[in-house]
Design an enzyme around this catalytic site. Structure first.
Site, mmCIF file in Angstrom:
data_model
loop_
_atom_site.group_PDB
_atom_site.id
_atom_site.type_symbol
_atom_site.label_atom_id
_atom_site.label_comp_id
_atom_site.label_asym_id
_atom_site.label_seq_id
_atom_site.Cartn_x
_atom_site.Cartn_y
_atom_site.Cartn_z
ATOM 1 N N GLY A 187 6.892 4.719 8.287
ATOM 2 C CA GLY A 187 6.192 5.842 8.491
ATOM 3 C C GLY A 187 6.398 6.564 9.825
ATOM 4 O O GLY A 187 7.398 6.166 10.500
ATOM 5 N N SER A 188 5.432 7.159 10.412
ATOM 6 C CA SER A 188 5.471 8.009 11.489
ATOM 7 C C SER A 188 5.328 6.830 12.713
ATOM 8 O O SER A 188 4.630 6.072 12.671
ATOM 9 C CB SER A 188 4.608 9.131 11.637
ATOM 10 O OG SER A 188 3.279 8.391 11.588
ATOM 11 N N THR A 189 6.135 7.516 13.941
ATOM 12 C CA THR A 189 5.867 6.731 15.140
ATOM 13 C C THR A 189 4.522 6.809 15.716
ATOM 14 O O THR A 189 4.128 5.645 16.381
ATOM 15 C CB THR A 189 6.919 7.609 16.183
ATOM 16 O OG1 THR A 189 8.572 7.236 15.597
ATOM 17 C CG2 THR A 189 6.918 6.732 17.487
ATOM 18 N N GLU A 214 9.460 0.924 10.778
ATOM 19 C CA GLU A 214 10.504 1.664 10.471
ATOM 20 C C GLU A 214 10.018 3.041 10.583
ATOM 21 O O GLU A 214 9.293 3.517 9.929
ATOM 22 C CB GLU A 214 11.264 1.707 9.087
ATOM 23 C CG GLU A 214 12.083 0.361 8.623
ATOM 24 C CD GLU A 214 13.241 0.042 9.552
ATOM 25 O OE1 GLU A 214 13.689 1.008 10.289
ATOM 26 O OE2 GLU A 214 13.934 -0.801 9.138
ATOM 27 N N VAL A 253 1.783 6.597 13.970
ATOM 28 C CA VAL A 253 0.829 5.505 13.237
ATOM 29 C C VAL A 253 1.624 4.224 13.594
ATOM 30 O O VAL A 253 1.055 3.084 13.877
ATOM 31 C CB VAL A 253 0.795 5.942 11.730
ATOM 32 C CG1 VAL A 253 0.235 4.599 11.151
ATOM 33 C CG2 VAL A 253 0.123 7.073 11.486
ATOM 34 N N GLY A 254 2.813 4.161 13.320
ATOM 35 C CA GLY A 254 3.466 2.841 13.829
ATOM 36 C C GLY A 254 3.288 2.252 15.122
ATOM 37 O O GLY A 254 2.912 0.844 15.130
ATOM 38 N N CYS A 266 13.898 10.041 7.050
ATOM 39 C CA CYS A 266 14.171 9.677 8.382
ATOM 40 C C CYS A 266 15.567 9.557 8.831
ATOM 41 O O CYS A 266 15.566 9.557 10.159
ATOM 42 C CB CYS A 266 13.455 8.143 8.701
ATOM 43 S SG CYS A 266 14.369 6.849 7.357
ATOM 44 N N LYS A 308 0.749 -1.256 -0.172
ATOM 45 C CA LYS A 308 0.076 0.206 0.150
ATOM 46 C C LYS A 308 1.003 1.303 -0.190
ATOM 47 O O LYS A 308 1.356 1.622 0.802
ATOM 48 C CB LYS A 308 -0.747 0.087 1.170
ATOM 49 C CG LYS A 308 -2.056 1.189 0.988
ATOM 50 C CD LYS A 308 -2.404 1.641 2.265
ATOM 51 C CE LYS A 308 -1.719 2.801 2.733
ATOM 52 N NZ LYS A 308 -1.427 3.930 1.771
ATOM 53 N N GLU A 310 11.287 15.760 15.326
ATOM 54 C CA GLU A 310 11.478 15.544 13.763
ATOM 55 C C GLU A 310 10.872 16.540 13.018
ATOM 56 O O GLU A 310 9.602 16.624 12.812
ATOM 57 C CB GLU A 310 10.798 14.181 13.485
ATOM 58 C CG GLU A 310 11.489 13.507 12.232
ATOM 59 C CD GLU A 310 10.992 12.333 11.520
ATOM 60 O OE1 GLU A 310 9.789 12.131 11.958
ATOM 61 O OE2 GLU A 310 11.653 11.354 11.117
HETATM 62 P P1 NAD Z 1 2.412 8.002 8.080
HETATM 63 O O1 NAD Z 1 2.602 7.156 9.324
HETATM 64 O O2 NAD Z 1 1.525 9.233 8.023
HETATM 65 O O3 NAD Z 1 2.008 7.211 6.787
HETATM 66 C C1 NAD Z 1 2.935 6.086 6.589
HETATM 67 C C2 NAD Z 1 1.960 5.171 5.625
HETATM 68 O O4 NAD Z 1 1.106 4.637 6.685
HETATM 69 C C3 NAD Z 1 1.310 5.754 4.816
HETATM 70 O O5 NAD Z 1 1.150 4.835 3.592
HETATM 71 C C4 NAD Z 1 -0.309 5.698 5.272
HETATM 72 O O6 NAD Z 1 -1.360 5.970 4.211
HETATM 73 C C5 NAD Z 1 -0.278 4.472 6.112
HETATM 74 N N1 NAD Z 1 -1.178 4.706 7.289
HETATM 75 C C6 NAD Z 1 -1.597 5.834 7.727
HETATM 76 N N2 NAD Z 1 -2.583 5.656 8.729
HETATM 77 C C7 NAD Z 1 -2.509 4.154 8.993
HETATM 78 C C8 NAD Z 1 -3.615 2.971 9.513
HETATM 79 N N3 NAD Z 1 -4.408 3.638 10.414
HETATM 80 N N4 NAD Z 1 -3.285 1.706 9.254
HETATM 81 C C9 NAD Z 1 -2.477 1.601 8.254
HETATM 82 N N5 NAD Z 1 -1.729 2.096 7.524
HETATM 83 C C10 NAD Z 1 -1.837 3.434 7.931
HETATM 84 O O7 NAD Z 1 3.767 8.741 7.654
HETATM 85 P P2 NAD Z 1 4.308 9.410 6.348
HETATM 86 O O8 NAD Z 1 4.128 10.970 7.032
HETATM 87 O O9 NAD Z 1 3.881 9.141 5.440
HETATM 88 O O10 NAD Z 1 6.021 9.480 6.542
HETATM 89 C C11 NAD Z 1 6.790 10.209 7.176
HETATM 90 C C12 NAD Z 1 7.300 9.505 8.361
HETATM 91 O O11 NAD Z 1 7.866 8.209 7.940
HETATM 92 C C13 NAD Z 1 8.275 10.096 9.175
HETATM 93 O O12 NAD Z 1 8.307 10.244 10.721
HETATM 94 C C14 NAD Z 1 9.580 9.542 8.979
HETATM 95 O O13 NAD Z 1 10.633 9.682 9.676
HETATM 96 C C15 NAD Z 1 9.134 8.172 8.688
HETATM 97 N N6 NAD Z 1 10.210 7.430 7.948
HETATM 98 C C16 NAD Z 1 10.751 6.323 8.486
HETATM 99 C C17 NAD Z 1 11.712 5.616 7.913
HETATM 100 C C18 NAD Z 1 12.511 4.422 8.429
HETATM 101 O O14 NAD Z 1 13.365 3.817 7.686
HETATM 102 N N7 NAD Z 1 12.626 4.427 9.760
HETATM 103 C C19 NAD Z 1 11.769 5.831 6.407
HETATM 104 C C20 NAD Z 1 11.224 6.692 5.917
HETATM 105 C C21 NAD Z 1 10.193 7.721 6.682
#
Ligand code: NAD
Length: 453
Positions: free
Chosen positions: A207-209, A229, A211-212, A263, A154, A356
């Site tokens: 993605g973000s901490t 990640e 949501v993760g 990140c 996705k 961040e």
């Molecule tokens: P985000 O958490 O908003 O979204 C990431 C993904 O998760 C998107 O595809 C989004 O549609 C999906 N998502 C959102 N809500 C969800 C849910 N409830 N259930 C399942 N999936 C859902 O993050 P973002 O704004 O797209 O990315 C930026 C963040 O990602 C920053 O915090 C960055 O540091 C982090 N990041 C980390 C790494 C790493 O390897 N550690 C790499 C790249 C980005």
């Protein structure tokens, strides 16, 4: 059916309209993956390996097309976008060695023999952010497929174009239907369905901490495997004995690459106080020299931010009266531009220093000595990346062991190399991607005892 409009961040013009999948469509994709699973698992290891190599070759053959899609769909500079498409192929090729090396163990036990097998974990849901749509897709995809799992990816809402195209290229390369599917859609709908569906056995989330950590709790209900990640706030530590010219010349690229939407961005530069002024003198021309502009121009080093909302968020870290030491240029006119910005001196609780930013903003902080550098570097909930600049190898190793972070470079700003494990300490994530052990994250160990007496 609802759709997403993909905007070119450099022009604010619409580039494409992409249908947003529904939860029902996610269920259908999961059924297709489940149907494809036994066949994919049964493909002979050598054949699975050559399919992955063919997939890599097809991706390479479309490198320019994928790069141009990323230029218009995300604003990445074209040189960077070509590297990103190449990285997908390189990672597929690296893990194509996996299927023939999924080795188990033979363990001496009384009364018989014991063997272990590495079995595919099952359907993998790969949830990708917008900042590096191609590489992050590839890092999960390569080892997951190599280990014999179907994958449903996705992509992020704003940046689905390259993932959709790579899904088509997989079929062109001969991967069976249903083995790799790309489902553009909302995180809260499609992403959440992948997390909640019992047939999806592993989630790879970047993605973000915020949501993760929610997804981790959701995965816990089914004891679903999860790799996370997440965010970062990495330190770039420069000691007085370092090659200051090199440290300063490269520091902008350690934080302004991808317009800081990285990140691993080293968004805090900690400089030993005795060389602080000299370092700032060297840093200024390096920052002013960053080529910000048209992502389609091969000379461009930094493009725009992803969206107007994100630019407003980044700008909030540099309010009126903020201590801007110096800043580079950014184009005027349409596009979500923000100039490379250096803040110093900042207070210890300045959000630009503690949070961040995910944009081209860096804080530079003087530190008295090694102990203070380590204390400040670790004074964050994150622990993803970082750099140490010194000519003293003992100090380099001492500080590297003391900094609580998953990926460090000494006298370098390199962050992610697919040959080595990548992932975070603390709230930067859970588990590791890449490197030789990544296949373990996509397999379950099965232990079989055979009685011989
Ligand atoms: P985000 O958490 O908003 O979204 C990431 C993904 O998760 C998107 O595809 C989004 O549609 C999906 N998502 C959102 N809500 C969800 C849910 N409830 N259930 C399942 N999936 C859902 O993050 P973002 O704004 O797209 O990315 C930026 C963040 O990602 C920053 O915090 C960055 O540091 C982090 N990041 C980390 C790494 C790493 O390897 N550690 C790499 C790249 C980005």
């Amino acid at each position: 059916m609802s759709t997403f409009t993909v905007l070119n961040p450099a022009t604010e013009q619409a580039v494409a309209s992409v249908p947003a999948s529904s939860a029902e469509q996610a269920d259908e994709a999961i059924s297709r993956a489940a149907a494809a699973q036994p066949g994919w698992r049964a493909v002979a290891p050598g054949e699975r390996a050559s399919l992955l190599r063919r997939f890599a070759d097809v991706v390479d053959a479309h490198n320019e097309e994928l790069a141009q899609l990323e230029v218009t769909g995300t604003g990445h500079p074209v040189g960077q976008a070509r590297w990103e498409a190449g990285n997908v192929a390189a990672v597929l090729r690296y893990y194509s060695a996996g299927p023939e090396r999924l080795l188990g163990q033979q363990i001496p036990v009384p009364g018989g023999l014991n063997v272990t097998f590495k079995e595919p974990v099952g359907i993998v849901g790969l949830i990708v952010p917008w900042n590096f749509p191609m590489p992050i897709l590839g890092w999960g995809l390569g080892p997951a497929l190599a280990a014999g799992n179907p994958v449903i990816a996705k992509p992020a809402e704003r940046t689905p174009l390259t993932a959709i195209r790579i899904g088509e290229l997989a079929l062109e390369a001969g991967l069976p239907e249903g083995v790799f599917q790309v489902l553009p859609g909302k995180g809260s709908v499609v992403g959440q369905r992948l997390v909640d569906h019992e047939l999806v056995r592993k989630i790879v989330f970047t993605g973000s901490t915020e949501v993760g950590s929610k997804l981790m709790a959701d995965c816990a209900r089914q004891v679903k495997r999860v790799t996370l990640e997440l965010g970062g706030k990495s330190a770039n530590i420069v000691f007085a004995d370092a090659d200051l010219e090199q440290a300063a010349a490269t520091a902008p690229y350690a934080v302004f690459d991808n317009a800081g939407q990285d990140c691993c961005a080293r968004s805090r530069i900690l400089v030993e106080r005795s060389v602080f002024d000299r370092f700032m003198e060297l840093l200024e021309p390096a920052v002013l020299g960053v080529a910000v502009g048209d992502p389609g121009d091969p000379g461009t080093e930094m493009g725009p931010l992803i969206s107007a909302e994100h630019r407003a968020r980044v700008a909030s870290y540099v309010p009126d009266g903020a201590p801007v030491a110096f800043r580079g240029q950014a184009p005027a006119g349409p596009g979500y531009w923000y100039p490379p910005t250096v803040l110093a001196p900042v207070g210890a609780d300045d959000p630009a220093l503690t949070e961040e930013v995910f944009g081209p903003v860096v804080t530079v902080v003087p530190v008295e000595d090694e102990a203070e550098a380590i204390r400040i570097a670790n004074d964050t909930p994150y622990g993803l990346s970082g750099s140490i600049w010194t000519r003293d190898i003992g100090r380099a190793l001492r500080v590297a062991r003391a900094v609580e972070t998953g990926n460090l470079s000494v006298n370098s700003h390199a962050s992610v190399r697919y040959w080595t494990p990548f992932g975070g300490f603390k709230q930067s994530g859970l588990g590791r991607e890449l490197g030789p052990d990544a296949l373990d994250a996509f397999t379950e160990v099965k232990n079989v005892f055979i009685a011989t007496e």
